[in-house]
Design an enzyme around this catalytic site. Sequence first.
Site, PDB file in Angstrom:
ATOM      1  N   LYS A  65     -26.113  21.908   0.200  1.00 43.46           N
ATOM      2  CA  LYS A  65     -26.290  23.021  -0.946  1.00 43.46           C
ATOM      3  C   LYS A  65     -26.509  22.453  -2.327  1.00 43.46           C
ATOM      4  O   LYS A  65     -26.045  22.538  -3.365  1.00 43.46           O
ATOM      5  CB  LYS A  65     -25.055  23.731  -1.073  1.00 43.46           C
ATOM      6  CG  LYS A  65     -24.836  24.490   0.157  1.00 43.46           C
ATOM      7  CD  LYS A  65     -23.097  25.271  -0.038  1.00 43.46           C
ATOM      8  CE  LYS A  65     -22.975  26.405   0.969  1.00 43.46           C
ATOM      9  NZ  LYS A  65     -23.649  27.409   0.480  1.00 43.46           N
ATOM     10  N   HIS A  66     -27.922  21.818  -2.373  1.00 44.50           N
ATOM     11  CA  HIS A  66     -28.200  21.222  -3.688  1.00 44.50           C
ATOM     12  C   HIS A  66     -29.794  20.929  -3.168  1.00 44.50           C
ATOM     13  O   HIS A  66     -30.506  20.768  -2.188  1.00 44.50           O
ATOM     14  CB  HIS A  66     -27.623  20.102  -3.963  1.00 44.50           C
ATOM     15  CG  HIS A  66     -27.549  18.898  -3.080  1.00 44.50           C
ATOM     16  ND1 HIS A  66     -28.401  18.158  -2.524  1.00 44.50           N
ATOM     17  CD2 HIS A  66     -26.399  18.518  -2.355  1.00 44.50           C
ATOM     18  CE1 HIS A  66     -28.180  17.189  -1.527  1.00 44.50           C
ATOM     19  NE2 HIS A  66     -26.833  17.503  -1.622  1.00 44.50           N
ATOM     20  N   ALA A  67     -30.529  20.731  -4.263  1.00 42.26           N
ATOM     21  CA  ALA A  67     -31.995  20.128  -4.325  1.00 42.26           C
ATOM     22  C   ALA A  67     -31.974  18.968  -5.190  1.00 42.26           C
ATOM     23  O   ALA A  67     -31.263  18.722  -5.950  1.00 42.26           O
ATOM     24  CB  ALA A  67     -32.818  21.043  -4.982  1.00 42.26           C
TER      25      ALA A  67
END
Length: 150
Positions: A65-67
């Site tokens: 749940k991140h970039a």
Amino acid sequence: GIWKTAMSNTPRATLQQNTRLIDFPSLGDVRGQLCALESVSAYVPFDIKRVYYMWDVGADQVRGKHAHYTLKQVLICLGGACEVVVDDGRQRQTVRLNSPLKGLLIDGFIWREMQHFTPGATLMVLASAHYDEADYVRNYDQFLQQANEG
Ligand code: TYD
């Protein structure tokens, strides 16, 4: 270039830019399986600065749940299976990793989520940089905004 031999056939064509499924060569023989990956090669196209792995991930848990702004990674499911959702801000795709001979390269500004780990699954990640919280975008709305502003 090097990708002609390294990239797998079917899934690549349908995967979005900045993500590629890579088939690793097996050095296995009658004694069992073996795979060797080297830094800055057709299979890992960056200098490996960090390795981490996750396991004991419950079937209902969603990780990631991140970039990342600059980090390049190759994700390999060493045992069992899991799914990696890759989202470039326009489309969202789900890649199933179920073989130690399959790597998912992510080398762009891609939101990722890891989910549906089978019992006993271990996901290993090869990364191009040391851990740096400043390289993360952990807010999805912020990601969407930055991904779509060019
Ligand atoms: P997190 O980003 O939630 O992991 P995932 O991407 O698998 O969902 O990381 C969990 C914790 O571990 C968080 O406090 C940051 C820390 N961490 C490190 O210190 N070094 C690392 O290389 C990684 C991936 C995480």
